[in-house]
Design a protein around this motif. Structure first.
Motif, PDB file in Angstrom:
ATOM      1  N   PRO A 159       4.549  -5.775  -5.332  1.00  0.00           N
ATOM      2  CA  PRO A 159       5.068  -4.940  -4.412  1.00  0.00           C
ATOM      3  C   PRO A 159       4.264  -6.416  -3.682  1.00  0.00           C
ATOM      4  O   PRO A 159       2.587  -6.565  -3.538  1.00  0.00           O
ATOM      5  CB  PRO A 159       4.265  -4.150  -4.175  1.00  0.00           C
ATOM      6  CG  PRO A 159       4.772  -3.225  -5.515  1.00  0.00           C
ATOM      7  CD  PRO A 159       3.739  -4.267  -5.811  1.00  0.00           C
ATOM      8  N   LEU A 160       4.636  -6.576  -2.571  1.00  0.00           N
ATOM      9  CA  LEU A 160       4.230  -7.165  -1.394  1.00  0.00           C
ATOM     10  C   LEU A 160       3.062  -6.332  -0.602  1.00  0.00           C
ATOM     11  O   LEU A 160       2.313  -6.749  -0.256  1.00  0.00           O
ATOM     12  CB  LEU A 160       5.508  -7.508  -0.113  1.00  0.00           C
ATOM     13  CG  LEU A 160       6.844  -8.541  -1.330  1.00  0.00           C
ATOM     14  CD1 LEU A 160       7.404  -9.008   0.114  1.00  0.00           C
ATOM     15  CD2 LEU A 160       5.950  -9.856  -1.763  1.00  0.00           C
ATOM     16  N   ASN A 161       3.647  -5.043   0.544  1.00  0.00           N
ATOM     17  CA  ASN A 161       2.330  -4.622   0.636  1.00  0.00           C
ATOM     18  C   ASN A 161       2.259  -3.260   0.412  1.00  0.00           C
ATOM     19  O   ASN A 161       3.487  -2.187   1.138  1.00  0.00           O
ATOM     20  CB  ASN A 161       3.323  -4.878   2.386  1.00  0.00           C
ATOM     21  CG  ASN A 161       1.791  -3.943   3.299  1.00  0.00           C
ATOM     22  OD1 ASN A 161       0.564  -4.266   2.841  1.00  0.00           O
ATOM     23  ND2 ASN A 161       2.495  -4.309   4.540  1.00  0.00           N
ATOM     24  N   PHE A 162       1.961  -2.955  -0.969  1.00  0.00           N
ATOM     25  CA  PHE A 162       1.975  -1.168  -0.784  1.00  0.00           C
ATOM     26  C   PHE A 162       1.052  -0.540  -0.354  1.00  0.00           C
ATOM     27  O   PHE A 162      -0.085  -1.176  -0.508  1.00  0.00           O
ATOM     28  CB  PHE A 162       1.784  -0.865  -2.769  1.00  0.00           C
ATOM     29  CG  PHE A 162       2.585  -0.474  -2.718  1.00  0.00           C
ATOM     30  CD1 PHE A 162       3.915  -0.581  -3.414  1.00  0.00           C
ATOM     31  CD2 PHE A 162       2.489   1.217  -3.049  1.00  0.00           C
ATOM     32  CE1 PHE A 162       5.315   0.619  -3.881  1.00  0.00           C
ATOM     33  CE2 PHE A 162       3.221   2.091  -4.017  1.00  0.00           C
ATOM     34  CZ  PHE A 162       4.766   2.307  -4.032  1.00  0.00           C
ATOM     35  N   PRO A 163       1.327   0.604  -0.020  1.00  0.00           N
ATOM     36  CA  PRO A 163      -0.208   1.072   0.884  1.00  0.00           C
ATOM     37  C   PRO A 163      -1.520   1.223  -0.259  1.00  0.00           C
ATOM     38  O   PRO A 163      -0.517   1.996  -1.480  1.00  0.00           O
ATOM     39  CB  PRO A 163       0.600   2.377   1.011  1.00  0.00           C
ATOM     40  CG  PRO A 163       2.184   2.399   0.986  1.00  0.00           C
ATOM     41  CD  PRO A 163       2.347   1.662   0.346  1.00  0.00           C
ATOM     42  N   PRO A 164      -2.340   1.166   0.519  1.00  0.00           N
ATOM     43  CA  PRO A 164      -3.564   1.368  -0.767  1.00  0.00           C
ATOM     44  C   PRO A 164      -3.476   2.395  -1.377  1.00  0.00           C
ATOM     45  O   PRO A 164      -4.439   2.811  -2.391  1.00  0.00           O
ATOM     46  CB  PRO A 164      -4.811   0.858   0.026  1.00  0.00           C
ATOM     47  CG  PRO A 164      -3.893   1.377   1.332  1.00  0.00           C
ATOM     48  CD  PRO A 164      -2.519   0.663   1.475  1.00  0.00           C
ATOM     49  N   ALA A 193       4.644   4.603  -8.334  1.00  0.00           N
ATOM     50  CA  ALA A 193       3.413   6.055  -8.024  1.00  0.00           C
ATOM     51  C   ALA A 193       3.206   7.060  -8.922  1.00  0.00           C
ATOM     52  O   ALA A 193       4.024   7.770  -8.621  1.00  0.00           O
ATOM     53  CB  ALA A 193       3.609   6.102  -6.599  1.00  0.00           C
ATOM     54  N   LEU A 194       2.231   6.847  -9.561  1.00  0.00           N
ATOM     55  CA  LEU A 194       1.978   7.751 -10.853  1.00  0.00           C
ATOM     56  C   LEU A 194       1.543   9.104  -9.583  1.00  0.00           C
ATOM     57  O   LEU A 194       2.276   9.990 -10.242  1.00  0.00           O
ATOM     58  CB  LEU A 194       1.104   7.506 -11.114  1.00  0.00           C
ATOM     59  CG  LEU A 194       1.238   6.362 -13.235  1.00  0.00           C
ATOM     60  CD1 LEU A 194       0.205   6.263 -13.768  1.00  0.00           C
ATOM     61  CD2 LEU A 194       2.837   6.413 -13.343  1.00  0.00           C
ATOM     62  N   TYR A 195       0.425   9.276  -9.395  1.00  0.00           N
ATOM     63  CA  TYR A 195       0.371  10.844  -8.944  1.00  0.00           C
ATOM     64  C   TYR A 195       1.576  11.398  -7.607  1.00  0.00           C
ATOM     65  O   TYR A 195       1.610  12.559  -7.811  1.00  0.00           O
ATOM     66  CB  TYR A 195      -0.893  10.188  -7.546  1.00  0.00           C
ATOM     67  CG  TYR A 195      -2.192  10.308  -8.313  1.00  0.00           C
ATOM     68  CD1 TYR A 195      -2.291  10.424  -9.881  1.00  0.00           C
ATOM     69  CD2 TYR A 195      -3.633   9.882  -7.901  1.00  0.00           C
ATOM     70  CE1 TYR A 195      -2.911  10.389 -10.322  1.00  0.00           C
ATOM     71  CE2 TYR A 195      -4.189   9.053  -8.524  1.00  0.00           C
ATOM     72  CZ  TYR A 195      -4.686   8.983 -10.351  1.00  0.00           C
ATOM     73  OH  TYR A 195      -5.310   8.710 -10.776  1.00  0.00           O
ATOM     74  N   THR A 196       2.071  10.444  -7.182  1.00  0.00           N
ATOM     75  CA  THR A 196       3.100  11.072  -6.681  1.00  0.00           C
ATOM     76  C   THR A 196       4.552  11.650  -7.172  1.00  0.00           C
ATOM     77  O   THR A 196       4.957  12.947  -6.979  1.00  0.00           O
ATOM     78  CB  THR A 196       4.251   9.780  -5.478  1.00  0.00           C
ATOM     79  OG1 THR A 196       3.034   9.182  -4.160  1.00  0.00           O
ATOM     80  CG2 THR A 196       5.194  10.586  -5.214  1.00  0.00           C
ATOM     81  N   MET A 197       4.481  11.016  -8.633  1.00  0.00           N
ATOM     82  CA  MET A 197       6.049  11.618  -9.388  1.00  0.00           C
ATOM     83  C   MET A 197       5.490  12.843 -10.209  1.00  0.00           C
ATOM     84  O   MET A 197       6.156  13.412 -10.776  1.00  0.00           O
ATOM     85  CB  MET A 197       5.955  10.033  -9.993  1.00  0.00           C
ATOM     86  CG  MET A 197       6.429   8.719  -9.714  1.00  0.00           C
ATOM     87  SD  MET A 197       8.181   9.002  -8.572  1.00  0.00           S
ATOM     88  CE  MET A 197       9.839  10.134 -10.023  1.00  0.00           C
ATOM     89  N   LEU A 198       3.860  12.984 -10.313  1.00  0.00           N
ATOM     90  CA  LEU A 198       3.336  14.131 -11.206  1.00  0.00           C
ATOM     91  C   LEU A 198       4.282  15.450 -10.403  1.00  0.00           C
ATOM     92  O   LEU A 198       4.963  15.980 -11.981  1.00  0.00           O
ATOM     93  CB  LEU A 198       2.518  14.265 -11.442  1.00  0.00           C
ATOM     94  CG  LEU A 198       1.347  13.088 -12.124  1.00  0.00           C
ATOM     95  CD1 LEU A 198      -0.481  13.353 -12.228  1.00  0.00           C
ATOM     96  CD2 LEU A 198       2.143  13.157 -13.357  1.00  0.00           C
ATOM     97  N   PRO A 199       4.328  15.743  -9.806  1.00  0.00           N
ATOM     98  CA  PRO A 199       4.990  17.249  -9.078  1.00  0.00           C
ATOM     99  C   PRO A 199       6.429  17.007  -9.442  1.00  0.00           C
ATOM    100  O   PRO A 199       7.084  17.941  -9.559  1.00  0.00           O
ATOM    101  CB  PRO A 199       4.721  17.316  -7.440  1.00  0.00           C
ATOM    102  CG  PRO A 199       4.223  16.125  -7.136  1.00  0.00           C
ATOM    103  CD  PRO A 199       3.529  15.204  -8.863  1.00  0.00           C
ATOM    104  N   ILE A 200       7.009  16.228  -9.609  1.00  0.00           N
ATOM    105  CA  ILE A 200       8.891  16.199  -9.307  1.00  0.00           C
ATOM    106  C   ILE A 200       8.769  16.125 -10.869  1.00  0.00           C
ATOM    107  O   ILE A 200       9.647  16.932 -11.509  1.00  0.00           O
ATOM    108  CB  ILE A 200       9.064  14.514  -9.093  1.00  0.00           C
ATOM    109  CG1 ILE A 200       8.971  14.652  -7.605  1.00  0.00           C
ATOM    110  CG2 ILE A 200      10.789  14.252  -8.970  1.00  0.00           C
ATOM    111  CD1 ILE A 200       9.572  13.032  -6.622  1.00  0.00           C
ATOM    112  N   GLU A 204       4.108   6.797   4.073  1.00  0.00           N
ATOM    113  CA  GLU A 204       3.423   5.908   3.643  1.00  0.00           C
ATOM    114  C   GLU A 204       2.901   5.171   4.444  1.00  0.00           C
ATOM    115  O   GLU A 204       2.329   4.231   3.769  1.00  0.00           O
ATOM    116  CB  GLU A 204       3.466   6.941   1.736  1.00  0.00           C
ATOM    117  CG  GLU A 204       2.977   7.744   1.685  1.00  0.00           C
ATOM    118  CD  GLU A 204       2.009   8.738   2.272  1.00  0.00           C
ATOM    119  OE1 GLU A 204       1.172   7.937   1.841  1.00  0.00           O
ATOM    120  OE2 GLU A 204       1.902   9.793   2.723  1.00  0.00           O
ATOM    121  N   GLY A 205       3.963   4.361   4.785  1.00  0.00           N
ATOM    122  CA  GLY A 205       4.518   3.366   5.590  1.00  0.00           C
ATOM    123  C   GLY A 205       5.047   1.865   5.340  1.00  0.00           C
ATOM    124  O   GLY A 205       4.893   1.055   4.723  1.00  0.00           O
TER     125      GLY A 205
END
Length: 273
Positions: A209-214, A223-230, A43-44
């Motif tokens: 964060p200094l530069n979190f992907p938008p 990263a809430l949405y990222t963590m839901l399936p985990i 994700e950069g």
């Protein structure tokens, strides 16, 4: 929002990490961290945000793995409140201090810590293998408070530096120093890990964060949405790991513990090649 293939991968990592968390009391970070590191790199993210992101989100998942396992252990009458609380007390203090120090500058070097962590794991695994047949009748509730606090201090430092929840070191110290039965040791670890992780997650949530992907919805470094399936995978499979451990002999759990530790050591060594 991640694509469908990524969602499946994240869910499966939650299942695998949750199962090993319940089985071995190790939180599941050994599964979460490589997956999250790969995802955030894609994700950069770059350091220092990258390291802080996968540590923070690994701790977030570990909260749910420990809570899910502990609920199951409580229902099985295999939960130990005093050792859990005392170990957590020491671990929270040291983990918050080390996490704060990590956030203050560039001193934290992943390679240097990885080498140190590998050496410690090898030593502890050798001792565990030598004593794999040894069984003890010592009960966790028979030990004085300071021993659990001391183990917590060591665990918290390793947790903050590795993102693995400190479970490997915690269980090893319970089994090899206090000589507590490995099933009791993994139970205490499962209870302590979420209590250790909650303050760390709060700490990372209030950082900017200094530069979190938008494209990643986040609160601080989480990263809430990222963590839901985990988390979905963790909640489903952590209790299954607890049930599996209850059916196994202590020697078998020790050998699985050693095998998983060796996989982590090999993975860390491959990063240097």
């Amino acid at each position: 929002m991640p694509d469908i293939q990524t969602l499946i991968l994240l869910f499966l990592s939650g299942c695998l990490g949750g199962f090993f968390a319940g089985l071995l009391g190790v939180g599941g970070g050994m599964v979460f961290i490589p997956v999250l590191a790969w995802y955030f790199t894609r994700e950069g993210l770059t350091d220092p945000d990258l390291t802080r992101a996968f540590l923070a989100n690994s701790f977030f998942a570990i909260i749910f793995s420990g809570l899910s396992a502990s609920v199951r252990l409580y229902r099985m009458d295999r939960f130990y409140p005093r050792p859990v609380l005392l170990t957590s007390l020491g671990a929270v203090a040291s983990s918050l201090l080390v996490s704060w120090l990590i956030g203050q500058g560039q001193w934290y070097d992943k390679k240097t810590f990885a080498i140190s962590f590998i050496i410690v794991l090898i030593f502890l695994n050798i001792r565990l293998y030598i004593n794999r047949e040894k069984e003890t009748a010592l009960n966790a509730d028979s030990f004085p408070n300071f021993k659990f606090i001391f183990i917590g201090l060591i665990t918290g430092a390793f947790a903050a530096l590795s993102g693995l929840g400190g479970g490997f070191v915690m269980v090893m110290l319970f089994v090899q120093w206090l000589e507590i039965d490995i099933k009791q040791s993994t139970s205490i670890s499962n209870g302590a890990i979420p209590l250790i992780s909650i303050p760390l997650v709060i700490y990372y949530m209030i950082q900017q964060p200094l530069n979190f992907p938008p494209q990643l919805f986040h609160i601080g470094y989480i990263a809430l949405y990222t963590m839901l399936p985990i988390i979905a995978g963790v909640v489903l499979f952590s209790p299954l790991g607890v049930k599996t451990a209850a059916r196994l002999q202590p020697k078998t759990i020790k050998m699985i513990f050693i095998f998983v530790s060796l996989m982590i050591i090999i993975k860390m060594l491959l990063q240097f090649t």
